[in-house]
Enzyme design. Structure first.
Site, PDB file in Angstrom:
ATOM      1  N   ARG A 164       0.836  -1.219   0.000  1.00 50.95           N
ATOM      2  CA  ARG A 164       0.000   0.000   0.000  1.00 50.95           C
ATOM      3  C   ARG A 164       0.867   1.264   0.000  1.00 50.95           C
ATOM      4  O   ARG A 164       0.559   2.232   0.706  1.00 50.95           O
ATOM      5  CB  ARG A 164      -0.907   0.061   1.231  1.00 50.95           C
ATOM      6  N   SER A 237     -10.534  -0.065   4.023  1.00 50.77           N
ATOM      7  CA  SER A 237      -9.755  -0.283   5.246  1.00 50.77           C
ATOM      8  C   SER A 237      -9.274   1.065   5.772  1.00 50.77           C
ATOM      9  O   SER A 237      -8.681   1.834   5.032  1.00 50.77           O
ATOM     10  CB  SER A 237      -8.536  -1.159   4.959  1.00 50.77           C
ATOM     11  N   GLU A 343      -4.798   4.499   6.753  1.00 53.44           N
ATOM     12  CA  GLU A 343      -4.589   4.168   5.339  1.00 53.44           C
ATOM     13  C   GLU A 343      -5.093   5.269   4.410  1.00 53.44           C
ATOM     14  O   GLU A 343      -4.363   5.698   3.508  1.00 53.44           O
ATOM     15  CB  GLU A 343      -5.237   2.812   5.040  1.00 53.44           C
TER      16      GLU A 343
END
Ligand code: EPU
Length: 348
Positions: A164, A237, A343
């Site tokens: 990520r 998320s 995130e």
């Protein structure tokens, strides 16, 4: 200079999946690279900051909004070339790319279905799900360098991809992603790597079978935006799955068994990561830190589905969202000594 249609005081909440936050003082929709350059020049002339908005599915807008120019990326060209190359503008909805690939039987993106947002965001956070990530099939990223206003094509080795993560995420002031080139595998085999996927499908599954199965799994976890789903207002998320030293993961696993949060060590989700490290599951840590699915603080709640998504139930504020996120981080840290990282990006 092209004519720029700069609007004032445009609400940003409707342009994000969380539906939270204030307006952009200035706002422009950009459909071409030329207009993007003009918009950046305009911001420089007016001495205001400029920020890029894509699909709004991984973005948190502060309640006070953005005191500058928000550039809404809508560069929407897309081309499927013989041999498996796909070139897509940053504004192309991601599912359109996945759909085009799977319908041609080009492998490489079939697990990445059902993800909201635009193509330009995919290299920035190296979008991944169900055993694939975009970095595996990215051949080039066309970026505009903000300081020189010149275009550059970066190969995957120059994108600094990680879990990520990418150079574009680490240095948002330097680059704007304009287009992405993917190298897919015509008639190639699909990826059935993720345990959960394996359980429901054989290794010889077609790309369409894989896509359908992933969509069903995502839907079960409220990870497909559905207007009837009470968990729909989220940014996916909210926390990254923490990557910690192996010894640290061993410590958490031992603690979990000792405190009867798991009966055996195998019950604690843990995945191998590079360089002697391990990835733990943030959703599991949150639940075991005493914040069950569905926990609410006013208009903000943990999803009733995976504990890893924070949901806005309507009428809330970004301040409330961030306060609840801080509470969750503190609880996980106090209980397990593991620090969770946010995130989605905060517009600032
Ligand atoms: N788990 C819990 N409680 C939860 C959530 C998960 O105990 O509330 C446990 C599960 O039982 C499982 C493990 O944690 O053992 C992993 O769960 P899952 O496979 O559902 O994936 P995740 O870690 O919750 C990650 C990605 C998702 C991606 C899925 C599938 C991150 C931050 N999230 O979620 O990506 O779709 O794997 O590959 O890496 C996103 O980035 O926005 C996103 C949705």
């Amino acid at each position: 200079m092209t004519t720029l249609d700069i609007q004032r005081d445009v609400p940003l909440a409707p342009l994000t999946t969380l539906e939270l936050g204030g307006p952009a003082k200035h706002f422009v929709r950009v459909e071409e690279e030329r207009t993007l350059m003009d918009a950046l020049r305009w911001a420089a002339d007016e001495a205001v900051p400029a920020a890029i908005l894509g699909g709004g599915s991984n973005l948190i807008v502060p309640d006070e909004g953005y005191d500058g120019l928000v550039i809404h990326m809508a560069i929407n060209d897309m081309e499927f070339r013989n041999g498996g190359t796909v070139v897509a503008g940053a504004g192309v909805p991601w599912e359109t790319v996945v759909d085009g690939a799977v319908s041609r039987d080009w492998a490489g993106l079939e697990c990445l279905t059902g993800i909201p947002g635009s193509t330009g965001a995919t290299p920035i956070q190296n979008v991944g799900a169900y055993g694939q990530d975009v970095a595996e099939v990215i051949e080039g990223v066309r970026v505009l360098c903000r300081d020189t206003l010149t275009f550059e094509e970066r190969g995957p080795e120059d994108c600094g991809f990680g879990y990520r993560d990418s150079l574009f995420k680490r240095e948002p002031e330097r680059f704007i992603v304009c287009a992405v080139r993917f190298a897919l595998r015509p008639d190639g085999a699909g990826t059935v790597r993720y345990a959960e996927l394996h359980k429901s499908i054989g290794a010889d599954a077609t790309l369409s079978d894989i896509r359908r199965t992933v969509l069903a799994l995502r839907r079960r976890k409220s990870m497909v935006i559905d207007p009837d789903d009470p968990n729909r207002r989220s940014a996916g998320s909210f926390f990254l799955n923490p990557i910690v030293a192996d010894a640290e993961a061993d410590r958490v696993v031992r603690q979990a068994v000792r405190e009867q949060l798991a009966t055996t060590p195998d019950e604690v989700p843990r995945y191998e990561a590079p360089d002697g490290r391990a990835k733990l599951a943030a959703g599991w840590l949150i639940e075991k830190a005493g914040i069950p699915k569905g926990t609410r603080r006013g208009a903000i709640g943990v999803s009733t589905n995976p504990a890893l998504a924070l949901v806005h139930h309507g009428g809330g504020t970004t301040t409330e969202l961030l306060a609840f996120a801080d509470e969750i981080r503190a609880r996980v840290h106090d209980r397990f000594g593991v620090t969770l990282e946010r995130e989605p990006r905060l517009l600032s």
